[in-house]
Every structure is written in structure tokens, then in C-alpha cells.
Design a protein around this motif. Structure first.
Motif, PDB file in Angstrom:
ATOM      1  N   ALA A 160      16.584  34.929 -31.724  1.00  9.51           N
ATOM      2  CA  ALA A 160      17.289  34.193 -32.772  1.00  9.51           C
ATOM      3  C   ALA A 160      16.332  33.617 -33.802  1.00  9.51           C
ATOM      4  N   GLY A 161      15.082  33.349 -33.399  1.00 10.77           N
ATOM      5  CA  GLY A 161      14.074  32.893 -34.351  1.00 10.77           C
ATOM      6  C   GLY A 161      13.893  31.393 -34.445  1.00 10.77           C
ATOM      7  N   MET A 162      14.319  30.632 -33.438  1.00 15.64           N
ATOM      8  CA  MET A 162      14.119  29.187 -33.452  1.00 15.64           C
ATOM      9  C   MET A 162      12.694  28.835 -33.055  1.00 15.64           C
ATOM     10  N   LEU A 163      12.037  27.988 -33.837  1.00 10.59           N
ATOM     11  CA  LEU A 163      10.704  27.486 -33.481  1.00 10.59           C
ATOM     12  C   LEU A 163      10.909  26.185 -32.718  1.00 10.59           C
ATOM     13  N   ALA A 164      11.415  26.342 -31.495  1.00  8.90           N
ATOM     14  CA  ALA A 164      11.967  25.218 -30.733  1.00  8.90           C
ATOM     15  C   ALA A 164      10.914  24.551 -29.870  1.00  8.90           C
ATOM     16  N   ALA A 165       9.919  23.962 -30.497  1.00  5.30           N
ATOM     17  CA  ALA A 165       8.832  23.326 -29.758  1.00  5.30           C
ATOM     18  C   ALA A 165       9.304  22.125 -28.954  1.00  5.30           C
ATOM     19  N   HIS A 166      10.380  21.472 -29.400  1.00  6.10           N
ATOM     20  CA  HIS A 166      10.855  20.258 -28.732  1.00  6.10           C
ATOM     21  C   HIS A 166      12.208  20.458 -28.058  1.00  6.10           C
ATOM     22  N   ASP A 167      12.516  21.686 -27.735  1.00  2.00           N
ATOM     23  CA  ASP A 167      13.714  21.956 -26.955  1.00  2.00           C
ATOM     24  C   ASP A 167      13.581  21.239 -25.615  1.00  2.00           C
ATOM     25  N   PRO A 168      14.553  20.417 -25.226  1.00  2.00           N
ATOM     26  CA  PRO A 168      14.423  19.684 -23.956  1.00  2.00           C
ATOM     27  C   PRO A 168      14.376  20.585 -22.734  1.00  2.00           C
ATOM     28  N   ASP A 169      14.746  21.854 -22.874  1.00  2.00           N
ATOM     29  CA  ASP A 169      14.668  22.781 -21.747  1.00  2.00           C
ATOM     30  C   ASP A 169      13.270  23.363 -21.553  1.00  2.00           C
ATOM     31  N   ASN A 170      12.371  23.144 -22.496  1.00  2.00           N
ATOM     32  CA  ASN A 170      11.014  23.667 -22.353  1.00  2.00           C
ATOM     33  C   ASN A 170      10.249  22.900 -21.275  1.00  2.00           C
ATOM     34  N   PRO A 171       9.408  23.585 -20.484  1.00  2.00           N
ATOM     35  CA  PRO A 171       8.534  22.856 -19.562  1.00  2.00           C
ATOM     36  C   PRO A 171       7.596  21.938 -20.346  1.00  2.00           C
ATOM     37  N   PRO A 172       7.341  20.728 -19.877  1.00  2.00           N
ATOM     38  CA  PRO A 172       6.477  19.810 -20.628  1.00  2.00           C
ATOM     39  C   PRO A 172       5.066  20.340 -20.828  1.00  2.00           C
ATOM     40  N   GLN A 173       4.577  21.195 -19.916  1.00  2.00           N
ATOM     41  CA  GLN A 173       3.224  21.733 -20.063  1.00  2.00           C
ATOM     42  C   GLN A 173       3.092  22.657 -21.271  1.00  2.00           C
ATOM     43  N   PHE A 223      24.179  14.143 -29.267  1.00  2.00           N
ATOM     44  CA  PHE A 223      23.343  14.915 -30.173  1.00  2.00           C
ATOM     45  C   PHE A 223      22.242  14.060 -30.803  1.00  2.00           C
ATOM     46  N   VAL A 224      21.109  14.739 -31.035  1.00  2.00           N
ATOM     47  CA  VAL A 224      20.029  14.178 -31.833  1.00  2.00           C
ATOM     48  C   VAL A 224      19.645  15.226 -32.875  1.00  2.00           C
ATOM     49  N   LEU A 225      19.003  14.772 -33.939  1.00  2.00           N
ATOM     50  CA  LEU A 225      18.477  15.689 -34.953  1.00  2.00           C
ATOM     51  C   LEU A 225      16.999  15.928 -34.701  1.00  2.00           C
ATOM     52  N   LEU A 226      16.615  17.186 -34.656  1.00  2.00           N
ATOM     53  CA  LEU A 226      15.218  17.556 -34.491  1.00  2.00           C
ATOM     54  C   LEU A 226      14.683  18.164 -35.783  1.00  2.00           C
ATOM     55  N   ASP A 227      13.462  17.813 -36.117  1.00  2.00           N
ATOM     56  CA  ASP A 227      12.768  18.430 -37.246  1.00  2.00           C
ATOM     57  C   ASP A 227      12.212  19.759 -36.752  1.00  2.00           C
ATOM     58  N   GLU A 228      12.963  20.831 -36.973  1.00  2.00           N
ATOM     59  CA  GLU A 228      12.637  22.121 -36.361  1.00  2.00           C
ATOM     60  C   GLU A 228      13.017  23.257 -37.300  1.00  2.00           C
ATOM     61  N   HIS A 229      12.103  24.186 -37.495  1.00  2.00           N
ATOM     62  CA  HIS A 229      12.359  25.333 -38.365  1.00  2.00           C
ATOM     63  C   HIS A 229      12.932  26.503 -37.567  1.00  2.00           C
ATOM     64  N   SER A 230      13.561  27.413 -38.283  1.00  2.00           N
ATOM     65  CA  SER A 230      13.881  28.724 -37.730  1.00  2.00           C
ATOM     66  C   SER A 230      13.583  29.769 -38.793  1.00  2.00           C
ATOM     67  N   LEU A 231      13.370  30.996 -38.351  1.00  2.00           N
ATOM     68  CA  LEU A 231      13.173  32.114 -39.273  1.00  2.00           C
ATOM     69  C   LEU A 231      13.894  33.330 -38.727  1.00  2.00           C
ATOM     70  N   ASP A 232      13.942  34.370 -39.533  1.00  2.00           N
ATOM     71  CA  ASP A 232      14.620  35.612 -39.145  1.00  2.00           C
ATOM     72  C   ASP A 232      13.581  36.544 -38.528  1.00  2.00           C
ATOM     73  N   PRO A 233      13.642  36.804 -37.213  1.00  2.00           N
ATOM     74  CA  PRO A 233      12.644  37.671 -36.588  1.00  2.00           C
ATOM     75  C   PRO A 233      12.600  39.076 -37.164  1.00  2.00           C
ATOM     76  N   ARG A 234      13.705  39.551 -37.709  1.00  2.00           N
ATOM     77  CA  ARG A 234      13.685  40.893 -38.298  1.00  2.00           C
ATOM     78  C   ARG A 234      12.869  40.905 -39.588  1.00  2.00           C
ATOM     79  N   GLN A 235      12.989  39.849 -40.387  1.00  2.00           N
ATOM     80  CA  GLN A 235      12.125  39.733 -41.566  1.00  2.00           C
ATOM     81  C   GLN A 235      10.664  39.612 -41.151  1.00  2.00           C
ATOM     82  N   LEU A 236      10.405  38.787 -40.141  1.00  2.00           N
ATOM     83  CA  LEU A 236       9.038  38.611 -39.658  1.00  2.00           C
ATOM     84  C   LEU A 236       8.468  39.924 -39.144  1.00  2.00           C
ATOM     85  N   ALA A 237       9.267  40.676 -38.408  1.00  2.00           N
ATOM     86  CA  ALA A 237       8.790  41.936 -37.850  1.00  2.00           C
ATOM     87  C   ALA A 237       8.418  42.928 -38.939  1.00  2.00           C
ATOM     88  N   SER A 238       9.257  43.058 -39.959  1.00  4.95           N
ATOM     89  CA  SER A 238       8.965  43.994 -41.047  1.00  4.95           C
ATOM     90  C   SER A 238       7.664  43.630 -41.750  1.00  4.95           C
TER      91      SER A 238
END
Length: 360
Positions: A46-59, A127-142
């Protein structure tokens, strides 16, 4: 074939990002892929740069934070080489979090939510608001593929690595096109890493994710990501996919099966529509699946393979391959050239792979 300084197996976003990083450091690099470059999870995401997703391992936070800091230069480098600019699609994420999370003072009130997204239906989510970007992986891949092809990196698609063997201070790499020698070898084959390494102690397995895209109705001008533990809705706001949204995703432990099942897509749509009712009537454009490379502790494998001189591995990024690509390229290049990595790699050491294996 020529004799490169280093060979990479896997032309996904991790492998090609590392190839560019090493090329910039003067390495002669060859990249093999059993299929087409960037054809698997790199473009299924999907292209989320989800560095602060609460499901991520803290490490994971130190590596993710480094990657976020590197992303602007990473995209600028790709633009310089390819002539293609990759825009961020969104800059904010509306994230559902558990009631006991530590960021309680950032919680949005019902009034906040109604102002931010009037179409959002009341629910039990907080809900909380996160300062988080997303991009289109298909654009990135090309753009990334065009950038690689603008360099002297030797890209060999449809060329599987059949075997590797350490010989003195080199690695012998056998492919259907012949055998070559390189000083070093890196396995970046994602969900296929265990098969590529031919080693039993690489605990990387595919986790299938089905997802789909819809054309957003004019009544739902969505400009940020909406994410809960069960669903995400990621709008495209720039480029050829403007006006659509990506909705996903399942998490399935069923091997390398990539079949898309209408019942699973319908369930995802129902989850999304429970938050945004207009999704129920949105026109479906595509449905697809990808195979995430998963480890049992949710952390990537980055470093030297145990007992395999000059053999490195960079895989197991699970749902964060797009996010972690710049940092993975940086720290692996630093490690390969004998420097000190920008972050501590001990949590990601492949040596821990023995402890990750299931008990007999």
C-alpha cells in the motif's frame, strides 16, 4: 558473465536500493532475480511509511526512524538518475490505538473526528493523528528501476540463483546462465530467502496479503490514511492513480499461494465500509495479493549468515519493506564495506535465526 565485486539475489525494493547504495560507493554490482524486477511484494504494498504503527515491534523504531530521515535524499537520488519524481500521496494517518496506549493526550475527540472526516461512522475505535507519509509503490518501482538502469549495475532478470558456495575469499554463484565469482553475496529474495540460501536455519516465510482498490466517490475526498488493526484505507492523491484508494489487507499463512478470493475481498470491503459507509458502493478497480517476508519475531534479518563467509542477508521486512528500504540499504552497505552501521544491528542479527526456529 563478468566478475563483479558483489552479487545480489532479489531485484525487489530492498535489493535494488542496496545495489544503488553500493554502486554509489564504487562497487561493481550484479543483481539477479528469478522473475521480473519489483514484481512481487514491492508493488503489491500500500505504500505507508508507518514508522509509528503501534503494531510494529519496538526494536524496529531505530531503523524505521533512520529510514524516514533518509527518504528525501533517497527519492532525490532516484529522481536525479531516472528523471522521475515520486510524490508523497498523504502526510497524515488517522490511527486507531488501544485505550491504554501511552499517547493518550493525542486522542481525538468525537468533535475532532467529525470535523476531520465527517463521513467516519461512530465506532469503538479510539483515534490519534500520526505525522506519517505514504507513497505509491508502483510509481516508486518504475522510478527505481529506471534509476538502476541508468547506472552500470548489471541487472539480470529471469535468472535465478541456483546455488552459492564460499571458495577462499570469494563466493561462487551458479545460475542457469553460468557460474560467476564475486567477493561478496547478499540474499535479498524476500519470502523466497530460505529457498535461495539453501540453508535450513533461515526462518523467513511468506505471509499472503490480499487487497483491492476502489474509485473514491466525490462525496468522500480522502486526503489521509485511515488505519485500524483490521483494515487500512490509503488514498492516492497524486499521479495516474489519483482518486482511488487502496484497501487491505489479509494476513494469511498458506505458503506461496497468491490466489485472490472474492469472499476475502468482500470481507475487507465490509470492514472498510463499517468506518466509511461510502466504500460499500465504491467501484472496484483491481484486486491482487502479495507475499510478505515474515520472521516469527517480526524483525528483519540483516547481516552475515552464520557459518557462511562473505554471505549476507537482508530480508524479513514483513509489512515494512517500502518504509525500511533506504535504511536497510545504508546500514547493509556500511556493514558490507567494514564500517560501523548507523544503527545497532544486533536486534536484526541473522545469528538469532537458530533461536527463531520452531522446536522439533
Amino acid at each position: 558473465m563478468h566478475h563483479p565485486d558483489l552479487c545480489i539475489a532479489g531485484a525487489g525494493i530492498i535489493g535494488l536500493s542496496l545495489a544503488l547504495e553500493l554502486h554509489d560507493r564504487g562497487y561493481r554490482v550484479t543483481v539477479f532475480d528469478q522473475g521480473a524486477p519489483l514484481a512481487e511484494s514491492s508493488t503489491a504494498a500500500a505504500g505507508m511509511l508507518a514508522a509509528h504503527d503501534p503494531d510494529n515491534p519496538p526494536q524496529l523504531l531505530s531503523l524505521a526512524s533512520l529510514s524516514l530521515s533518509l527518504y528525501p535524499d533517497f527519492l532525490d537520488r532516484i529522481h536525479t538518475l531516472s528523471g522521475l519524481r515520486i510524490p508523497f500521496q498523504t502526510h497524515t494517518t488517522l490511527q486507531s490505538v488501544p485505550p491504554d496506549t501511552a499517547i493518550a493526550d493525542s486522542e481525538l475527540t468525537c468533535e475532532d473526528l467529525a470535523h476531520l472526516l465527517p463521513a467516519l461512522t461512530p465506532s469503538d475505535h479510539r483515534f490519534v493523528l500520526l505525522d506519517e507519509h505514504s507513497l505509491d509503490p508502483r510509481q516508486l518501482a518504475s522510478a527505481l528501476l529506471a534509476a538502476v538502469r541508468a547506472t552500470t549495475i548489471n541487472l539480470q532478470p529471469h535468472t535465478a540463483v541456483l546455488s552459492t558456495h564460499s571458495i577462499d575469499n570469494a563466493v561462487e554463484i551458479t545460475t542457469p546462465k553460468g557460474t560467476i565469482h564475486a567477493a561478496q553475496f547478499v540474499n535479498c529474495t524476500g519470502a523466497w530467502a530460505a529457498a535461495t540460501s539453501r540453508l535450513p536455519n533461515i526462518p523467513v516465510a511468506p505471509r499472503k496479503g490480499q487487497m483491492f482498490s476502489v474509485s473514491l466517490p466525490p462525496s468522500l475526498p480522502l486526503h489521509f490514511v485511515l488505519r485500524t488493526p483490521d483494515i487500512y484505507i490509503v488514498p492516492r492523491t497524486a499521479g495516474p492513480a489519483t482518486g482511488r484508494a487502496i484497501i487491505g489487507a489479509t494476513v494469511e499463512d498458506i505458503g506461496f499461494d497468491k490466489a485472490v478470493h472474492p469472499a476475502d475481498i468482500d470481507r475487507l470491503r465490509s470492514l472498510a465500509a463499517a468506518l466509511l459507509p461510502a466504500i460499500a458502493r465504491a467501484h472496484q478497480l483491481e484486486a491482487w495479493s502479495g507475499l510478505r517476508p515474515a520472521t516469527s519475531d517480526g524483525l528483519p534479518l540483516l547481516g552475515v549468515l552464520p557459518g557462511q563467509p562473505n554471505h549476507f542477508i537482508a530480508t524479513g521486512h514483513y509489512r515494512n519493506g517500502i518504509l525500511l528500504a533506504p535504511a536497510t540499504a545504508r546500514v547493509m552497505a556500511e556493514f558490507i564495506v567494514g564500517g560501523i552501521p548507523s544503527v545497532d544491528l544486533s536486534p536484526f542479527s541473522p545469528a538469532r535465526s537458530l533461536s527463531l526456529l520452531p522446536s522439533p
